[in-house]
Design a protein around this motif. Structure first.
Motif, short mmCIF file in Angstrom:
data_model
loop_
_atom_site.label_atom_id
_atom_site.label_comp_id
_atom_site.label_asym_id
_atom_site.label_seq_id
_atom_site.Cartn_x
_atom_site.Cartn_y
_atom_site.Cartn_z
N SER A 146 6.31 -23.70 33.10
CA SER A 146 6.38 -24.70 34.19
C SER A 146 5.22 -25.69 34.11
N VAL A 147 4.03 -25.19 33.75
CA VAL A 147 2.87 -26.08 33.64
C VAL A 147 3.12 -27.12 32.54
N VAL A 148 3.57 -26.66 31.37
CA VAL A 148 3.83 -27.60 30.26
C VAL A 148 4.92 -28.59 30.68
N HIS A 149 5.97 -28.07 31.31
CA HIS A 149 7.11 -28.90 31.70
C HIS A 149 6.70 -29.96 32.73
N VAL A 150 5.97 -29.52 33.77
CA VAL A 150 5.66 -30.45 34.86
C VAL A 150 4.62 -31.49 34.41
N LEU A 151 3.67 -31.11 33.57
CA LEU A 151 2.68 -32.08 33.09
C LEU A 151 3.36 -33.12 32.20
N SER A 152 4.33 -32.68 31.42
CA SER A 152 5.08 -33.61 30.59
C SER A 152 5.93 -34.53 31.48
N TYR A 153 6.61 -33.93 32.46
CA TYR A 153 7.49 -34.69 33.37
C TYR A 153 6.70 -35.75 34.14
N GLY A 159 -2.03 -38.38 26.64
CA GLY A 159 -1.97 -38.78 25.22
C GLY A 159 -1.35 -37.72 24.33
N TRP A 160 -1.36 -36.47 24.77
CA TRP A 160 -0.59 -35.44 24.06
C TRP A 160 0.86 -35.62 24.49
N SER A 161 1.80 -35.10 23.71
CA SER A 161 3.19 -35.12 24.14
C SER A 161 3.89 -33.96 23.45
N VAL A 245 -6.22 -30.33 30.56
CA VAL A 245 -5.81 -30.90 29.28
C VAL A 245 -6.79 -32.01 28.96
N PRO A 246 -7.39 -32.02 27.75
CA PRO A 246 -8.32 -33.09 27.40
C PRO A 246 -7.56 -34.36 27.03
N HIS A 247 -8.18 -35.52 27.23
CA HIS A 247 -7.60 -36.77 26.72
C HIS A 247 -7.50 -36.68 25.21
N CYS A 248 -6.40 -37.17 24.67
CA CYS A 248 -6.16 -37.09 23.23
C CYS A 248 -6.27 -38.48 22.63
N LYS A 249 -7.07 -38.61 21.58
CA LYS A 249 -7.18 -39.89 20.88
C LYS A 249 -6.94 -39.70 19.39
N ALA A 257 2.63 -34.51 13.87
CA ALA A 257 2.47 -33.64 15.04
C ALA A 257 1.27 -32.74 14.78
N SER A 258 0.47 -32.52 15.80
CA SER A 258 -0.70 -31.65 15.66
C SER A 258 -0.27 -30.22 15.35
N LEU A 259 -1.18 -29.48 14.73
CA LEU A 259 -0.95 -28.05 14.49
C LEU A 259 -1.07 -27.27 15.81
N PHE A 260 -1.70 -27.88 16.81
CA PHE A 260 -1.84 -27.24 18.12
C PHE A 260 -0.57 -27.42 18.94
#
Length: 474
Positions: A146-153, A159-161, A245-249, A257-260
């Motif tokens: 839910s955390v991953v889903h809602v942060l994406s939504y 900057g991550w996706s 979640v840290p800002h991603c640059k 795609a990141s390995l993370f």
């Protein structure tokens, strides 16, 4: 008299919220219960408004994609329903009263472990009583999903996706297992694996777990704030959510795609020193910059603290956090904030033991000392080693790495490197500026002299690349 006691408890809970937070919660309740406007809320009838599971679900599907996955909406509803009000027979009504709604919000967003725990128990199972490990696991996986889903939504991934990171489904399971590994029975034992799933845990054990594993409370807070869209716009008093979640640059638009995955980013970031948790910037990717040790060095030397992650040819993912800028020199460097970690097949962080100070090592172009990048252990037996003959490495830890107490991180002791990334964390040192990246030979004139004495050409000449302009990667 009962009504009096009821309103007292309710007022106490309400008083935990700032006036603007109260009106935010009132507004949400009014929306969910179908009453309109503050004028309605003032009259006595409005107080009798209630929220149903159907209304919660409808609020979630008012859009094409729901902010929260369905199982979490049901869990939130069960949590609200479990709040006992004085003078009412508990859990009988399928309707959520305003008091229950406010007390639920107050306990989960502002409460202590004790106040959170009875609601969490009911969110795990409606029946109450001791819980099986499997039920706790399902709840934890739902929570992380839910955390991953809602942060994406809500476009809060900074900057991550889901496109520029590894698929999160195995990461959800890995993070849930790591959090569950902290469940301790009253005698101090920690059941593991299949045994954990069948073990029964009572109220006090789960309370202790929620108290010791802060992620559970933080994740619940994110799910409520962002999922129900309440109190999300107000500055938070804690940094827990701010730097979840840290800002991603540096990865946007690069076609890799990141390995993370997102759960691993959240977990590894939480173990960094607090002042480094706000930003990650991609310094090196073998898929973008090529598979060469001199390229790796040119991109990571003197760039401040960083995280590296490797994938071996068997698909294992692991890495380390370097607390200091990497320097090319034949001595160990770094300090006790360094750590090693595993991302797949298990997610775990391994911190220093105090046994020695062999935190970080980077050497290149010297005949007398090993050439390569290492963390932990000792020469020839590193917890993590990448040879300067790029592509080969080892993780020798029989049974554990002396510096970090880490097990063997790779599938095989001697591994073949499949891919690698290095991320600068926190703000980059001023000195890196905009002068263009330095070659390792500029950084280490000794290496240059040795190469010239040996009659070898300067291979890293011409490999400098301009600084990437990715300041707009927000």
């Amino acid at each position: 008299k009962m009504g009096n006691a009821e309103s007292n408890a309710y007022q106490n809970h309400l008083s935990r919220f700032l006036p603007e937070e109260q009106s935010d919660i009132d507004g949400l309740f009014d929306t969910l219960s179908g009453s309109s406007g503050s004028a309605g809320a003032k009259n006595a009838k409005a107080a009798k408004k209630t929220v149903t599971l159907a209304a919660l679900q409808a609020s979630q599907s008012a859009h094409t994609r729901e902010p929260l996955p369905e199982p979490m909406t049901v869990r939130l509803y069960n949590g609200m329903k479990s709040i006992d009000l004085p003078g009412k027979s508990s859990g009988q009504s399928e309707q959520i009263a305003k008091e229950q709604f406010v007390i639920f919000m107050s306990n989960l967003l502002k409460g202590n472990a004790d106040e959170k725990i009875s609601i969490i128990m009911r969110m795990i199972t409606k029946t109450g009583g001791p819980l099986k490990g499997k039920q706790i696991q399902e709840f934890t996986e739902d929570l992380i999903t839910s955390v991953v889903h809602v942060l994406s939504y809500r476009k809060e991934l900074k900057g991550w996706s889901l496109e520029n990171t590894r698929d999160s489904s195995s990461g959800v399971k890995a993070l849930a297992s790591e959090l569950l590994s902290e469940l301790k029975l009253p005698d101090g034992t920690k059941p593991m694996g299949s045994q954990l799933l069948e073990t029964h845990f009572d109220h006090s054990v789960i309370e202790d777990w929620v108290y010791r594993v802060p992620q559970i409370s933080v994740f619940l807070s994110v799910v409520i704030r962002q999922g129900l869209h309440v109190l999300h716009s107000l500055p938070d008093q804690t940094n827990d959510i701010l730097n979840l979640v840290p800002h991603c640059k540096g990865i946007k638009g690069r076609g890799v795609a990141s390995l993370f995955d997102i759960p691993a980013i959240i977990y590894i970031n939480s173990h960094l020193p607090a002042e480094l948790q706000h930003k990650w910037q991609l310094l090196f990717s073998s898929r973008l910059h090529g598979e060469s040790f001199s390229q790796l060095c040119a991109h990571i030397v003197n760039k401040g603290p960083c995280i590296m992650i490797l994938r071996d040819s068997d698909g294992f993912l692991f890495g380390g956090f370097a607390s200091h800028s990497w320097e090319v020199k034949p001595q160990f460097q770094g300090d006790n904030r360094c750590f090693l970690f595993s991302v797949f097949p298990t997610l775990a962080v391994y911190t220093y033991t105090g046994y020695n100070d062999h935190y970080m090592y980077l050497n290149h172009g010297q005949q007398t000392m090993p050439n390569g990048l290492g963390m932990g252990g000792q020469h020839g037996y590193f917890g993590l080693w990448i040879d300067s003959d790029y592509g080969r490495g080892h993780s020798k830890a029989k049974p554990r790495c002396t510096t970090y107490n880490s097990p063997q991180l790779s599938a095989k002791e001697e591994f073949t490197l499949d891919a690698m990334e290095v991320w600068a964390v926190g703000d980059m040192p001023e000195s890196t500026g905009r002068k263009g990246k330095k070659s390792i030979l500029d950084v280490d004139p000794q290496a240059q002299a040795l190469l010239e004495m040996a009659g070898k050409s300067r291979q890293s000449e011409g490999l400098r690349e301009p600084m990437e302009e990715d300041e707009e990667d927000e």
